[in-house]
Design a protein around this motif. Sequence first.
Motif, short mmCIF file in Angstrom:
data_model
loop_
_atom_site.label_atom_id
_atom_site.label_comp_id
_atom_site.label_asym_id
_atom_site.label_seq_id
_atom_site.Cartn_x
_atom_site.Cartn_y
_atom_site.Cartn_z
N VAL A 19 44.40 -65.13 4.65
CA VAL A 19 44.86 -63.74 4.57
C VAL A 19 46.38 -63.68 4.60
CG1 VAL A 19 44.89 -61.52 5.78
CG2 VAL A 19 42.74 -62.78 5.55
N ILE A 20 46.98 -64.44 5.51
CA ILE A 20 48.45 -64.47 5.60
C ILE A 20 49.05 -65.05 4.33
CG2 ILE A 20 50.40 -65.51 6.83
CD1 ILE A 20 48.62 -65.35 9.39
N ASP A 21 48.45 -66.11 3.80
CA ASP A 21 48.94 -66.70 2.54
C ASP A 21 48.92 -65.67 1.42
OD1 ASP A 21 49.38 -69.16 3.70
OD2 ASP A 21 47.50 -70.04 3.02
N GLY A 27 54.73 -61.08 -1.43
CA GLY A 27 56.09 -60.81 -1.00
C GLY A 27 56.25 -60.22 0.39
N TRP A 28 55.16 -60.14 1.16
CA TRP A 28 55.23 -59.54 2.50
C TRP A 28 55.44 -60.65 3.52
CZ3 TRP A 28 55.95 -54.66 1.81
CH2 TRP A 28 55.37 -54.03 0.71
N LYS A 29 56.63 -60.68 4.09
CA LYS A 29 57.00 -61.74 5.03
C LYS A 29 57.01 -61.26 6.48
CE LYS A 29 57.75 -64.38 1.48
NZ LYS A 29 56.75 -65.41 1.11
N ASN A 30 57.23 -59.96 6.69
CA ASN A 30 57.28 -59.42 8.05
C ASN A 30 55.87 -59.10 8.52
OD1 ASN A 30 60.09 -59.52 7.97
ND2 ASN A 30 60.28 -57.43 7.23
N ARG A 47 50.83 -68.50 13.95
CA ARG A 47 52.20 -68.92 14.28
C ARG A 47 52.69 -69.98 13.31
NH1 ARG A 47 51.15 -69.65 19.24
NH2 ARG A 47 51.66 -67.55 19.95
N ALA A 48 51.81 -70.90 12.94
CA ALA A 48 52.18 -71.95 12.00
C ALA A 48 52.51 -71.39 10.62
CB ALA A 48 51.05 -72.97 11.88
N LYS A 49 51.98 -70.21 10.31
CA LYS A 49 52.26 -69.55 9.02
C LYS A 49 53.54 -68.73 9.06
CE LYS A 49 48.47 -70.77 6.74
NZ LYS A 49 48.52 -71.52 5.45
N GLY A 50 54.24 -68.75 10.20
CA GLY A 50 55.52 -68.07 10.28
C GLY A 50 55.46 -66.61 10.68
N THR A 51 54.34 -66.15 11.20
CA THR A 51 54.23 -64.75 11.61
C THR A 51 54.72 -64.58 13.05
OG1 THR A 51 52.00 -64.86 12.56
CG2 THR A 51 52.16 -64.55 10.18
N VAL A 52 55.01 -63.34 13.40
CA VAL A 52 55.27 -63.00 14.80
C VAL A 52 53.91 -62.85 15.47
CG1 VAL A 52 56.19 -61.24 16.36
CG2 VAL A 52 57.43 -61.81 14.25
N ASP A 87 39.99 -60.39 8.52
CA ASP A 87 38.73 -61.02 8.13
C ASP A 87 38.58 -61.26 6.63
OD1 ASP A 87 38.34 -58.47 7.19
OD2 ASP A 87 36.62 -58.01 8.48
N GLY A 88 39.64 -60.97 5.84
CA GLY A 88 39.56 -61.19 4.41
C GLY A 88 39.00 -60.02 3.63
N GLN A 89 38.75 -58.92 4.29
CA GLN A 89 38.16 -57.75 3.63
C GLN A 89 39.15 -57.05 2.70
OE1 GLN A 89 36.95 -53.28 5.19
NE2 GLN A 89 36.62 -54.98 6.59
N HIS A 90 40.42 -57.01 3.08
CA HIS A 90 41.40 -56.25 2.32
C HIS A 90 42.09 -57.09 1.25
CE1 HIS A 90 41.82 -53.55 6.12
NE2 HIS A 90 40.83 -53.16 5.35
N ASP A 91 42.52 -56.40 0.20
CA ASP A 91 43.22 -57.03 -0.91
C ASP A 91 44.73 -56.92 -0.67
OD1 ASP A 91 44.32 -57.85 -3.30
OD2 ASP A 91 42.91 -56.74 -4.56
#
Length: 219
Positions: A19-21, A27-30, A47-52, A87-91
């Motif tokens: 989902v984060i990928d 283009g959403w980094k924050n 955390r490993a994906k660089g999120t807060v 959970d992967g539901q959203h696009d």
Amino acid sequence: MKCWIVMPARNEARTIGGVIDGLHREGWKNIIVVDDGSTDGTAEIARAKGTVVVSHERNLGLGAALRTGLEEALRRGADCAVTFDADGQHDPKEVRRMVEAIDGADLVIGSRRFVNVPLNKRFGNFMLNLITRLMGGPLLDSQSGMRAFSRRALETIKIRSDRYEVSSEIVINARRNGLRIREVPVKCYFTDYSKARGTTIASGIRIFLRLIKLRALYG
């Protein structure tokens, strides 16, 4: 605008990385992930994906996770925030549509297209929508987890509930504070995994009872 994605998550290690990928590709980094007492490595993956990552030591519920995440976004100077399920539901492609719809609105609800959804979940969603309308929030999909908040909405909406009734509370709160509400259609992917999550008939009854208490609080 400085926009933050707020993602409540509990035991979503199976899906949250992808989902984060997907959000990063758009283009959403924050991104703020609120780890609501997970025991499966959800926080470590995020955390490993660089999120807060903001963690609750124990599970407090969806409402509490959204409250924590939206307050964190506001603290970080967000002009807008978009809530997004883990959970992967959203696009992820729909986030831009949500942010664009904030122009002229304070709260935008992503109205899901219900395809391949079990009848009991459709019925539960219909009943909760009906209750929300009766309490002042006339929307097609009040229970959608994809929402966009303007800065004004972030400052105005104060979440009191800790559990799933938060979806109705946000709409009712916004309506009673005179905020401008808009709905936009969004794609959703209801996999076997995502269909197994979320509300049940029993939790729907609990949501109803808690909404009655909220109505007394809001007057």
